[in-house]
Write a protein that holds these residues in place. Structure first.
Motif, short mmCIF file in Angstrom:
data_model
loop_
_atom_site.label_atom_id
_atom_site.label_comp_id
_atom_site.label_asym_id
_atom_site.label_seq_id
_atom_site.Cartn_x
_atom_site.Cartn_y
_atom_site.Cartn_z
N ALA A 100 -4.76 2.31 -3.56
CA ALA A 100 -4.29 1.91 -2.24
C ALA A 100 -5.44 1.85 -1.23
CB ALA A 100 -3.23 2.89 -1.75
N LEU A 101 -6.53 2.54 -1.49
CA LEU A 101 -7.66 2.54 -0.55
C LEU A 101 -8.29 1.15 -0.39
CD1 LEU A 101 -9.58 4.05 1.34
CD2 LEU A 101 -10.99 4.54 -0.66
N PRO A 102 -8.63 0.43 -1.47
CA PRO A 102 -9.18 -0.92 -1.25
C PRO A 102 -8.18 -1.85 -0.56
CG PRO A 102 -9.52 -0.24 -3.52
CD PRO A 102 -8.68 0.81 -2.87
N MET A 149 0.83 -1.20 0.00
CA MET A 149 0.00 0.00 0.00
C MET A 149 0.87 1.26 0.00
SD MET A 149 -2.67 1.33 2.89
CE MET A 149 -1.33 1.74 3.99
N MET A 150 1.91 1.28 0.83
CA MET A 150 2.79 2.45 0.88
C MET A 150 3.54 2.62 -0.44
SD MET A 150 1.94 3.76 3.59
CE MET A 150 3.03 5.14 3.44
N LEU A 151 3.92 1.52 -1.07
CA LEU A 151 4.59 1.60 -2.36
C LEU A 151 3.67 2.22 -3.40
CD1 LEU A 151 7.12 0.73 -4.04
CD2 LEU A 151 5.79 -1.29 -4.62
N LEU A 152 2.41 1.82 -3.42
CA LEU A 152 1.45 2.41 -4.37
C LEU A 152 1.30 3.90 -4.15
CD1 LEU A 152 -1.44 -0.22 -4.46
CD2 LEU A 152 0.13 0.38 -6.31
N THR A 193 5.26 10.06 -9.22
CA THR A 193 5.10 10.08 -10.68
C THR A 193 3.89 10.90 -11.12
OG1 THR A 193 3.81 8.04 -10.67
CG2 THR A 193 6.20 7.83 -10.94
N LYS A 194 3.14 11.39 -10.16
CA LYS A 194 1.91 12.17 -10.40
C LYS A 194 0.89 11.37 -11.21
CE LYS A 194 4.02 16.56 -9.81
NZ LYS A 194 4.99 17.43 -10.40
N PHE A 195 0.90 10.06 -11.01
CA PHE A 195 -0.10 9.16 -11.59
C PHE A 195 -1.10 8.89 -10.47
CE2 PHE A 195 -1.44 4.82 -13.02
CZ PHE A 195 -2.09 5.25 -14.15
N TRP A 196 -2.14 9.71 -10.40
CA TRP A 196 -3.00 9.79 -9.22
C TRP A 196 -3.93 8.60 -9.05
CZ3 TRP A 196 -0.85 12.85 -6.08
CH2 TRP A 196 -0.18 13.97 -6.55
N LEU A 197 -3.98 7.72 -10.03
CA LEU A 197 -4.80 6.53 -9.88
C LEU A 197 -4.20 5.55 -8.86
CD1 LEU A 197 -7.28 5.00 -10.95
CD2 LEU A 197 -5.78 3.97 -12.65
N LEU A 198 -2.89 5.50 -8.78
CA LEU A 198 -2.24 4.56 -7.85
C LEU A 198 -2.59 4.82 -6.39
CD1 LEU A 198 1.27 3.94 -9.40
CD2 LEU A 198 -0.69 2.42 -9.36
#
Length: 55
Positions: free
Chosen positions: A37-39, A18-21, A28-33
């Motif tokens: 992490a929430l689920p 989760m922390m890695l995501l 990387t400003k890829f905000w989907l990652l």
């Protein structure tokens, strides 16, 4: 799928994942990652195990 059936090693592994995501997503400003992490966080808190039931 069983609730509240996680070992401590699985909890730690999912926490680091989760922390890695979150870290990679923010850097990387890829905000989907970070949203993915929430689920993962919820499965940690609820202790969801995806192992098959042994009879």
């Amino acid at each position: 799928m069983k609730m509240f059936d996680l070992s401590i090693s699985t909890i730690i592994l999912r926490f680091y994942l989760m922390m890695l995501l979150v870290i990679v997503g923010v850097l990387t400003k890829f905000w989907l990652l970070p949203f993915l992490a929430l689920p993962l966080f919820l499965t940690i808190m609820m202790g969801v195990s995806f192992k098959e039931k042994s009879h």
